[in-house]
Design an enzyme around this catalytic site. Structure first.
Site, short mmCIF file in Angstrom:
data_model
loop_
_atom_site.label_atom_id
_atom_site.label_comp_id
_atom_site.label_asym_id
_atom_site.label_seq_id
_atom_site.Cartn_x
_atom_site.Cartn_y
_atom_site.Cartn_z
N LYS A 9 0.83 -1.20 0.00
CA LYS A 9 0.00 0.00 0.00
C LYS A 9 0.87 1.26 0.00
O LYS A 9 2.09 1.18 0.23
CB LYS A 9 -0.91 -0.05 1.23
CG LYS A 9 -1.92 -1.22 1.24
CD LYS A 9 -2.76 -1.20 2.51
CE LYS A 9 -3.86 -2.24 2.50
NZ LYS A 9 -4.73 -2.11 3.71
N TYR A 49 -12.49 -3.30 -2.91
CA TYR A 49 -13.04 -3.36 -1.54
C TYR A 49 -14.56 -3.37 -1.59
O TYR A 49 -15.20 -2.65 -0.82
CB TYR A 49 -12.53 -2.18 -0.72
CG TYR A 49 -11.11 -2.31 -0.22
CD1 TYR A 49 -10.70 -3.43 0.52
CD2 TYR A 49 -10.17 -1.30 -0.44
CE1 TYR A 49 -9.40 -3.54 1.01
CE2 TYR A 49 -8.86 -1.40 0.05
CZ TYR A 49 -8.49 -2.53 0.78
OH TYR A 49 -7.21 -2.63 1.27
N ASN A 116 -1.57 -0.18 7.27
CA ASN A 116 -1.01 -1.50 7.60
C ASN A 116 -0.17 -2.13 6.49
O ASN A 116 -0.04 -3.35 6.41
CB ASN A 116 -2.12 -2.43 8.08
CG ASN A 116 -3.27 -2.52 7.07
OD1 ASN A 116 -3.15 -2.03 5.96
ND2 ASN A 116 -4.35 -3.15 7.48
N HIS A 119 -1.92 -5.44 1.60
CA HIS A 119 -3.21 -6.15 1.43
C HIS A 119 -2.88 -7.53 0.89
O HIS A 119 -1.98 -7.68 0.06
CB HIS A 119 -4.09 -5.43 0.39
CG HIS A 119 -5.22 -6.31 -0.10
ND1 HIS A 119 -6.40 -6.44 0.57
CD2 HIS A 119 -5.29 -7.15 -1.17
CE1 HIS A 119 -7.17 -7.31 -0.08
NE2 HIS A 119 -6.51 -7.76 -1.14
N GLU A 130 -9.64 -10.30 -7.56
CA GLU A 130 -8.76 -9.15 -7.35
C GLU A 130 -7.64 -9.09 -8.39
O GLU A 130 -7.29 -8.01 -8.88
CB GLU A 130 -8.18 -9.20 -5.93
CG GLU A 130 -9.24 -8.99 -4.85
CD GLU A 130 -8.73 -9.22 -3.44
OE1 GLU A 130 -7.51 -9.49 -3.26
OE2 GLU A 130 -9.54 -9.16 -2.49
N1 UDP Z 1 -9.77 -0.51 7.46
C1 UDP Z 1 -9.94 0.72 8.08
N2 UDP Z 1 -10.76 0.81 9.17
C2 UDP Z 1 -11.43 -0.27 9.67
C3 UDP Z 1 -11.26 -1.51 9.04
C4 UDP Z 1 -10.43 -1.60 7.95
O1 UDP Z 1 -9.36 1.70 7.64
O2 UDP Z 1 -12.15 -0.13 10.67
C5 UDP Z 1 -8.91 -0.63 6.27
C6 UDP Z 1 -7.53 -1.27 6.56
O3 UDP Z 1 -6.57 -0.62 5.73
C7 UDP Z 1 -7.77 -2.70 6.13
C8 UDP Z 1 -8.72 -2.53 4.96
O4 UDP Z 1 -9.56 -1.44 5.31
O5 UDP Z 1 -6.56 -3.34 5.76
C9 UDP Z 1 -9.56 -3.75 4.66
O6 UDP Z 1 -10.19 -4.17 5.85
P1 UDP Z 1 -10.28 -5.72 6.22
O7 UDP Z 1 -11.11 -5.82 7.44
O8 UDP Z 1 -10.71 -6.49 5.02
O9 UDP Z 1 -8.77 -6.09 6.63
P2 UDP Z 1 -7.62 -6.92 5.89
O10 UDP Z 1 -8.28 -7.97 5.06
O11 UDP Z 1 -6.83 -5.93 5.08
O12 UDP Z 1 -6.81 -7.48 7.02
MG MG Z 2 -9.95 -7.98 3.84
#
Ligand code: UDP
Ligand code: MG
Length: 135
Positions: A9, A49, A116, A119, A130
């Site tokens: 990212k 997303y 974080n 992805h 994706e």
């Molecule tokens: N995210 C965020 N706030 C939240 C949850 C998620 O900004 O409360 C962002 C974060 O960057 C995350 C992404 O949205 O990596 C996708 O969320 P997901 O729960 O799918 O997490 P991941 O699969 O990336 O672990």
């Molecule tokens: Mg996710």
């Protein structure tokens, strides 16, 4: 061969962590099948997303993901979807286990966002969907 999508990212690219992330993938033994540097659009992120498009954090997520270029990679290997999720660690970098990319390299910067670094696809079906969006 199973494939997954790994994104480094904008925060990961900006912090100079592309080499570290890809080195971890290579050391684990997976194959990098394709690499691209991409500037994401809001449309692309809405598709990527799709499960989060209606969530309150989506506008901030778009802001985060369009803050700079993203490095997109197709990673290949047996059970690679599960393996790369495990290498990435859990979503929140403060809580992510040490030894994982998010646990070792990420932190909460106090700006209200979850930055974080990476992805990765959460299932074989998501990976196929994706990959077709980013490549
Ligand atoms: N995210 C965020 N706030 C939240 C949850 C998620 O900004 O409360 C962002 C974060 O960057 C995350 C992404 O949205 O990596 C996708 O969320 P997901 O729960 O799918 O997490 P991941 O699969 O990336 O672990
Ligand atoms: Mg996710």
């Amino acid at each position: 061969m199973e494939k997954t999508l790994l994104l480094i990212k904008p925060d990961g690219v900006k912090r100079g962590l592309v080499g570290d992330v890809l080195a971890r993938v290579e050391r684990k033994g997976y194959t990098i099948g394709a690499l691209a540097m991409v500037n994401a659009t809001e449309d692309l992120l809405g598709e990527h997303y799709v499960e989060h498009r209606e969530k309150p954090f989506f506008p901030e997520l778009v802001e985060y993901m369009t803050a700079g270029p993203i490095v997109a990679a197709i990673i290949e290997g047996a059970r690679v979807v599960e393996g790369i999720r495990s290498l990435c660690g859990s979503t929140e970098p403060t809580a992510a286990a040490p030894g994982t990319i998010r646990g070792d390299l990420g932190r909460d910067w106090g700006n209200g966002q979850i930055e974080n670094i990476v992805h990765s696809s959460d299932s074989v079906e998501s990976a196929e969907r994706e990959i077709s969006l980013w490549f």
